[in-house]
Design an enzyme around this catalytic site. Structure first.
Site, short mmCIF file in Angstrom:
data_model
loop_
_atom_site.label_atom_id
_atom_site.label_comp_id
_atom_site.label_asym_id
_atom_site.label_seq_id
_atom_site.Cartn_x
_atom_site.Cartn_y
_atom_site.Cartn_z
N ASN A 138 0.30 -8.25 9.40
CA ASN A 138 0.97 -9.54 9.51
C ASN A 138 1.16 -9.83 11.00
OD1 ASN A 138 3.32 -8.13 10.39
ND2 ASN A 138 4.13 -8.04 8.30
N GLY B 169 2.34 -9.57 0.20
CA GLY B 169 1.47 -8.88 1.13
C GLY B 169 0.63 -7.81 0.46
N ASP B 170 1.23 -7.07 -0.47
CA ASP B 170 0.48 -6.03 -1.17
C ASP B 170 -0.55 -6.64 -2.13
OD1 ASP B 170 1.83 -4.03 0.16
OD2 ASP B 170 3.39 -3.86 -1.38
N GLY C 220 9.58 -9.35 -8.07
CA GLY C 220 9.13 -7.97 -8.10
C GLY C 220 7.95 -7.72 -7.18
#
Length: 291
Positions: free
Chosen positions: A186, A236-237, A270
């Site tokens: 990022n 992001g994941d 989540g």
């Protein structure tokens, strides 16, 4: 291997996320009242493995859970998402946890306690065999750094693409930079790493709701599809997992698809639970294209 079905191996962390929602994130020394508390399986490694598997590719996970109650739940979460968990070991003691606070703007702060993840120190012959069969090895930095370096050097020796999401960010050893083919960061991580990012052949920088930019065989920026964000914790994941799943489609196509995956994840609460299937990601991307 085909562009639509690469073999992905994720070496990384798996945690139980302890999630508190509150109107605003507390400043240092401040106490605020929360509105809800939930537990949800997470960890950057397992989140990215699950995201890639839900995106429709073959994924194996190397990591560790504890022998506590969380460990059994975390293992089930990984395997039930279609991720091969045969290299997910059980270590004595507690599983990793992440204490996450999410505010009404969908911003978050996270504190990670590694637990069993810090026991992922030695790669076994079985671990190396799993890596050797991969097309892409995806790692983060929530496990011991020496393990990541050893895995990347071995992967490169076997012709496996190495993709690193250096989070939580820290100074990277020369050996790891030299062994990294694709870097996913990022803006804050990119700034912290400074000139080191220029030593990696492919660099993808996520820009939050603005999208992402790529520097490698060409340079370009991709806008993220506009969505009503609920929780950015897993975005992001989801981006990283989708990027790995689509990498062999080419940089532009894979970054566009990863942006759609990150946008979709931001619409659901989540971490691992928020990532989308291939059809869900396609729908977000296609809707943005039609605008």
């Amino acid at each position: 291997m085909s562009a639509s079905n690469p073999r992905i191996v994720v070496l990384g962390s798996v945690n139980m996320d302890l999630i508190t929602r509150t109107p605003s994130l507390p400043d240092p020394g401040e106490t605020v009242l929360g509105t809800s508390f939930t537990t949800s399986p997470g960890g950057k490694g397992s989140n990215q493995a699950i995201a890639a598997a839900k995106a429709g590719v073959s994924v194996a996970f190397i990591g560790a859970v504890g022998d506590d109650e969380f460990g059994a739940t975390l293992r089930h979460t990984v395997s039930s998402a279609g991720v091969d968990d045969r290299a997910l070991r059980t270590a004595a003691g507690s599983s990793g946890i992440a204490a996450i606070t999410v505010d009404d703007r969908a911003e978050n702060s996270i504190v990670v306690v590694p637990g069993a993840n810090q026991h992922v120190r030695d790669l076994t012959e079985d671990d190396l065999a799993v890596i050797a069969e991969a097309d892409i090895l995806l790692c983060q930095l929530e496990i011991p750094l020496d393990t990541v370096v050893a895995a990347f050097e071995y992967a490169r020796s076997r012709g496996v693409v190495t993709m690193l999401n250096p989070s939580p960010v820290r100074d990277l050893p020369d050996a790891l930079v030299a062994a990294t083919e694709v870097l996913v960061v990022n803006e804050a991580e990119e700034a912290r790493l400074g000139h080191r990012v220029n030593e990696v052949p492919h660099v993808i920088t996520t820009l939050g709701a603005r999208g992402a930019r790529y520097r490698g065989t060409e340079s370009f920026e991709v806008s993220a599809p506009r969505v009503d964000a609920v929780d950015t914790t897993g975005a992001g994941d989801a981006f990283a997992g989708a990027l790995a799943a689509s990498w062999f489609s080419g940089p532009r196509a894979s970054v566009e698809w990863a942006c759609a995956a990150g946008s979709f994840a931001a619409t659901r609460p989540g971490a691992s639970a928020s990532s989308g299937t291939r059809d869900e990601i396609d729908a977000v991307r296609d809707a943005a294209t039609r605008r």
